[in-house]
Design a protein around this motif. Structure first.
Motif, PDB file in Angstrom:
ATOM      1  N   ILE A  23       0.866  -1.171   0.000  1.00  0.00           N
ATOM      2  CA  ILE A  23       0.000   0.000   0.000  1.00  0.00           C
ATOM      3  C   ILE A  23       0.905   1.224   0.000  1.00  0.00           C
ATOM      4  O   ILE A  23       1.853   1.304   0.790  1.00  0.00           O
ATOM      5  N   VAL A  24       0.639   2.163  -0.896  1.00  0.00           N
ATOM      6  CA  VAL A  24       1.490   3.351  -1.003  1.00  0.00           C
ATOM      7  C   VAL A  24       0.738   4.591  -0.528  1.00  0.00           C
ATOM      8  O   VAL A  24      -0.491   4.646  -0.564  1.00  0.00           O
ATOM      9  N   ALA A  25       1.514   5.568  -0.073  1.00  0.00           N
ATOM     10  CA  ALA A  25       0.964   6.880   0.262  1.00  0.00           C
ATOM     11  C   ALA A  25       1.388   7.838  -0.839  1.00  0.00           C
ATOM     12  O   ALA A  25       2.586   7.994  -1.099  1.00  0.00           O
ATOM     13  N   VAL A  26       0.410   8.430  -1.504  1.00  0.00           N
ATOM     14  CA  VAL A  26       0.693   9.412  -2.548  1.00  0.00           C
ATOM     15  C   VAL A  26       0.564  10.787  -1.914  1.00  0.00           C
ATOM     16  O   VAL A  26      -0.521  11.186  -1.475  1.00  0.00           O
ATOM     17  N   VAL A  27       1.686  11.504  -1.839  1.00  0.00           N
ATOM     18  CA  VAL A  27       1.747  12.779  -1.133  1.00  0.00           C
ATOM     19  C   VAL A  27       2.078  13.876  -2.139  1.00  0.00           C
ATOM     20  O   VAL A  27       3.138  13.843  -2.771  1.00  0.00           O
ATOM     21  N   GLU A  28       1.153  14.833  -2.281  1.00  0.00           N
ATOM     22  CA  GLU A  28       1.358  15.937  -3.217  1.00  0.00           C
ATOM     23  C   GLU A  28       1.793  15.441  -4.587  1.00  0.00           C
ATOM     24  O   GLU A  28       2.727  15.960  -5.202  1.00  0.00           O
ATOM     25  N   GLY A  29       1.145  14.403  -5.076  1.00  0.00           N
ATOM     26  CA  GLY A  29       1.390  13.924  -6.424  1.00  0.00           C
ATOM     27  C   GLY A  29       2.566  12.995  -6.594  1.00  0.00           C
ATOM     28  O   GLY A  29       2.914  12.643  -7.718  1.00  0.00           O
ATOM     29  N   GLN A  30       3.200  12.575  -5.503  1.00  0.00           N
ATOM     30  CA  GLN A  30       4.305  11.625  -5.616  1.00  0.00           C
ATOM     31  C   GLN A  30       4.182  10.548  -4.547  1.00  0.00           C
ATOM     32  O   GLN A  30       3.558  10.751  -3.510  1.00  0.00           O
ATOM     33  N   ILE A  31       4.758   9.383  -4.821  1.00  0.00           N
ATOM     34  CA  ILE A  31       4.741   8.316  -3.834  1.00  0.00           C
ATOM     35  C   ILE A  31       5.770   8.653  -2.759  1.00  0.00           C
ATOM     36  O   ILE A  31       6.972   8.666  -3.011  1.00  0.00           O
ATOM     37  N   GLY A  32       5.273   8.938  -1.557  1.00  0.00           N
ATOM     38  CA  GLY A  32       6.148   9.377  -0.483  1.00  0.00           C
ATOM     39  C   GLY A  32       6.331   8.366   0.630  1.00  0.00           C
ATOM     40  O   GLY A  32       7.080   8.605   1.577  1.00  0.00           O
ATOM     41  N   GLY A  33       5.645   7.231   0.542  1.00  0.00           N
ATOM     42  CA  GLY A  33       5.784   6.218   1.581  1.00  0.00           C
ATOM     43  C   GLY A  33       5.071   4.940   1.163  1.00  0.00           C
ATOM     44  O   GLY A  33       4.308   4.919   0.196  1.00  0.00           O
ATOM     45  N   LEU A  34       5.346   3.878   1.909  1.00  0.00           N
ATOM     46  CA  LEU A  34       4.704   2.604   1.612  1.00  0.00           C
ATOM     47  C   LEU A  34       4.665   1.729   2.841  1.00  0.00           C
ATOM     48  O   LEU A  34       5.414   1.938   3.802  1.00  0.00           O
ATOM     49  N   ILE A  35       3.788   0.739   2.803  1.00  0.00           N
ATOM     50  CA  ILE A  35       3.815  -0.346   3.771  1.00  0.00           C
ATOM     51  C   ILE A  35       3.681  -1.639   2.978  1.00  0.00           C
ATOM     52  O   ILE A  35       2.794  -1.777   2.139  1.00  0.00           O
ATOM     53  N   SER A  36       4.610  -2.534   3.212  1.00  0.00           N
ATOM     54  CA  SER A  36       4.636  -3.821   2.532  1.00  0.00           C
ATOM     55  C   SER A  36       4.144  -4.898   3.490  1.00  0.00           C
ATOM     56  O   SER A  36       4.542  -4.930   4.656  1.00  0.00           O
ATOM     57  N   ILE A  37       3.275  -5.758   3.002  1.00  0.00           N
ATOM     58  CA  ILE A  37       2.729  -6.866   3.799  1.00  0.00           C
ATOM     59  C   ILE A  37       3.142  -8.162   3.122  1.00  0.00           C
ATOM     60  O   ILE A  37       2.742  -8.417   1.984  1.00  0.00           O
ATOM     61  N   SER A  38       3.959  -8.957   3.795  1.00  0.00           N
ATOM     62  CA  SER A  38       4.473 -10.202   3.214  1.00  0.00           C
ATOM     63  C   SER A  38       3.918 -11.399   3.981  1.00  0.00           C
ATOM     64  O   SER A  38       4.255 -11.615   5.145  1.00  0.00           O
ATOM     65  N   GLY A  39       3.070 -12.166   3.318  1.00  0.00           N
ATOM     66  CA  GLY A  39       2.442 -13.315   3.952  1.00  0.00           C
ATOM     67  C   GLY A  39       3.185 -14.606   3.690  1.00  0.00           C
ATOM     68  O   GLY A  39       4.303 -14.617   3.161  1.00  0.00           O
ATOM     69  N   ASN A  40       2.560 -15.702   4.067  1.00  0.00           N
ATOM     70  CA  ASN A  40       3.164 -17.029   3.944  1.00  0.00           C
ATOM     71  C   ASN A  40       2.225 -17.968   3.198  1.00  0.00           C
ATOM     72  O   ASN A  40       1.009 -17.923   3.382  1.00  0.00           O
ATOM     73  N   LYS A  41       2.801 -18.835   2.366  1.00  0.00           N
ATOM     74  CA  LYS A  41       2.010 -19.812   1.630  1.00  0.00           C
ATOM     75  C   LYS A  41       1.854 -21.122   2.395  1.00  0.00           C
ATOM     76  O   LYS A  41       0.912 -21.868   2.166  1.00  0.00           O
ATOM     77  N   ALA A  42       2.781 -21.395   3.324  1.00  0.00           N
ATOM     78  CA  ALA A  42       2.694 -22.631   4.094  1.00  0.00           C
ATOM     79  C   ALA A  42       1.420 -22.627   4.937  1.00  0.00           C
ATOM     80  O   ALA A  42       1.132 -21.635   5.622  1.00  0.00           O
ATOM     81  N   PRO A  43       0.635 -23.699   4.908  1.00  0.00           N
ATOM     82  CA  PRO A  43      -0.641 -23.737   5.637  1.00  0.00           C
ATOM     83  C   PRO A  43      -0.516 -23.381   7.113  1.00  0.00           C
ATOM     84  O   PRO A  43      -1.395 -22.724   7.672  1.00  0.00           O
ATOM     85  N   ARG A  44       0.572 -23.795   7.748  1.00  0.00           N
ATOM     86  CA  ARG A  44       0.722 -23.544   9.188  1.00  0.00           C
ATOM     87  C   ARG A  44       1.086 -22.096   9.500  1.00  0.00           C
ATOM     88  O   ARG A  44       1.064 -21.690  10.675  1.00  0.00           O
ATOM     89  N   ALA A  45       1.441 -21.339   8.480  1.00  0.00           N
ATOM     90  CA  ALA A  45       1.849 -19.946   8.723  1.00  0.00           C
ATOM     91  C   ALA A  45       1.022 -18.945   7.917  1.00  0.00           C
ATOM     92  O   ALA A  45       1.346 -17.755   7.901  1.00  0.00           O
ATOM     93  N   LYS A  46      -0.040 -19.422   7.285  1.00  0.00           N
ATOM     94  CA  LYS A  46      -0.836 -18.532   6.441  1.00  0.00           C
ATOM     95  C   LYS A  46      -1.577 -17.466   7.245  1.00  0.00           C
ATOM     96  O   LYS A  46      -2.041 -16.473   6.692  1.00  0.00           O
ATOM     97  N   HIS A  47      -1.685 -17.671   8.546  1.00  0.00           N
ATOM     98  CA  HIS A  47      -2.427 -16.731   9.383  1.00  0.00           C
ATOM     99  C   HIS A  47      -1.585 -15.532   9.812  1.00  0.00           C
ATOM    100  O   HIS A  47      -2.087 -14.628  10.488  1.00  0.00           O
ATOM    101  N   ARG A  48      -0.304 -15.504   9.437  1.00  0.00           N
ATOM    102  CA  ARG A  48       0.556 -14.390   9.869  1.00  0.00           C
ATOM    103  C   ARG A  48       1.262 -13.745   8.674  1.00  0.00           C
ATOM    104  O   ARG A  48       1.431 -14.362   7.624  1.00  0.00           O
ATOM    105  N   ALA A  49       1.659 -12.483   8.866  1.00  0.00           N
ATOM    106  CA  ALA A  49       2.358 -11.743   7.817  1.00  0.00           C
ATOM    107  C   ALA A  49       3.302 -10.734   8.452  1.00  0.00           C
ATOM    108  O   ALA A  49       3.057 -10.226   9.554  1.00  0.00           O
ATOM    109  N   SER A  50       4.389 -10.450   7.760  1.00  0.00           N
ATOM    110  CA  SER A  50       5.365  -9.458   8.216  1.00  0.00           C
ATOM    111  C   SER A  50       5.125  -8.145   7.480  1.00  0.00           C
ATOM    112  O   SER A  50       4.771  -8.141   6.296  1.00  0.00           O
ATOM    113  N   ILE A  51       5.310  -7.048   8.189  1.00  0.00           N
ATOM    114  CA  ILE A  51       5.128  -5.746   7.549  1.00  0.00           C
ATOM    115  C   ILE A  51       6.423  -4.944   7.601  1.00  0.00           C
ATOM    116  O   ILE A  51       7.266  -5.124   8.480  1.00  0.00           O
ATOM    117  N   TYR A  52       6.555  -4.074   6.635  1.00  0.00           N
ATOM    118  CA  TYR A  52       7.701  -3.163   6.513  1.00  0.00           C
ATOM    119  C   TYR A  52       7.142  -1.821   6.107  1.00  0.00           C
ATOM    120  O   TYR A  52       6.322  -1.723   5.190  1.00  0.00           O
TER     121      TYR A  52
END
Length: 268
Positions: free
Chosen positions: A159-188
């Motif tokens: 998800i990006v933040a568009v600030v005054e017409g430019q991309i000024g920030g973001l948050i990345s969400i990285s999930g898991n495909k393994a069934p035992r870990a699909k319920h959690r995700a890391s963010i940056y």
């Protein structure tokens, strides 16, 4: 709004909804960055596309419904939008106290070039990222490929933040495909310095949590440098708790840095 105009113009409507200036000049590139899509060819060729205020086309509702009207157009370069002021003699707030207009939205493939620039700028501005200045050079092609892959699954997103017409920030969400870990995700999360302390980080976190819940993710995780007190305080306020500390996790400027691991359980 979604029932009146095309989906791709909704971010533009949100931009004007949050704007505070009575007069706004945006380049065509800035408008396309806000939208996350290209403008139609007719917008580059005909001034009448911008002046149109009648169906069947309804793109103009993005600014008209927020009280803005197009006053000048330089085809292919910029467009000026103005809102009639209810008190033209009112004193303007100082620029120092003015906050930038911003919106948040999901990443689009057309954002690849701007996202690559953002990542390089974040690396150069702070020592709290995994990479330092010039330690990576993300190509537009590689970033575009990553965005394409992200949009194909429901375990990860940006998800990006568009600030005054430019991309000024973001948050990345990285999930898991393994069934035992699909319920959690890391963010940056990363925001360039000139746009910090404006509530962008909080809104990105809210959007990430909303996205996670809609995709059945029940736990968000992150790591943050122990010396980054501002970030730790923001995560604390947003409900993240400390899980532990990894000692000498990073080596920055020849000095070891510990990392704090934090998480938040989501109510689904």
């Amino acid at each position: 709004m979604e029932n009146k105009i095309e989906k791709k113009y909704i971010p533009l409507a949100e931009y004007f909804s949050s704007a505070t200036d009575d007069k706004i000049q945006l380049s065509f590139t800035e408008i396309e960055t806000i939208m996350g899509h290209s403008l139609p060819n007719s917008s580059y060729l005909n001034k009448s596309w911008w002046k149109k205020t009648k169906p069947p086309l309804k793109h103009y509702l993005a600014w008209i419904e927020q009280g803005y009207y197009v006053t000048t157009i330089q085809p292919g370069y910029h467009v000026t939008f103005e809102k009639p002021s209810s008190n033209s003699n009112a004193e303007l707030d100082s620029l120092e106290n003015a906050k930038n207009t911003f919106i948040t939205r999901s990443i689009e493939t057309d954002d690849a070039r701007d996202l690559a620039k953002l990542l390089s700028k974040l690396d150069a501005e702070t020592d709290f990222m995994l990479y330092g200045k010039n330690e990576r050079d993300p190509s537009v092609q590689s970033v575009r490929k990553k965005i394409t892959n992200l949009r194909k699954n429901n375990s990860s997103s940006i998800i990006v933040a568009v600030v005054e017409g430019q991309i000024g920030g973001l948050i990345s969400i990285s999930g898991n495909k393994a069934p035992r870990a699909k319920h959690r995700a890391s963010i940056y999360i990363g925001i360039i310095q000139k746009f910090t302390n404006q509530g962008i980080g909080t809104l990105l976190l809210k959007d990430a949590e909303k996205w996670a819940i809609s995709n059945s993710i029940q736990r968000l995780e992150l790591s943050v440098c122990k010396s980054n007190a501002i970030a730790i305080n923001m995560f604390n306020k947003f409900g993240f708790t400390i899980d532990g500390e990894r000692k000498q996790s990073l080596k920055i400027n020849d000095e070891f840095e510990n990392e704090i691991y934090m998480s938040k359980l989501l109510n689904i």
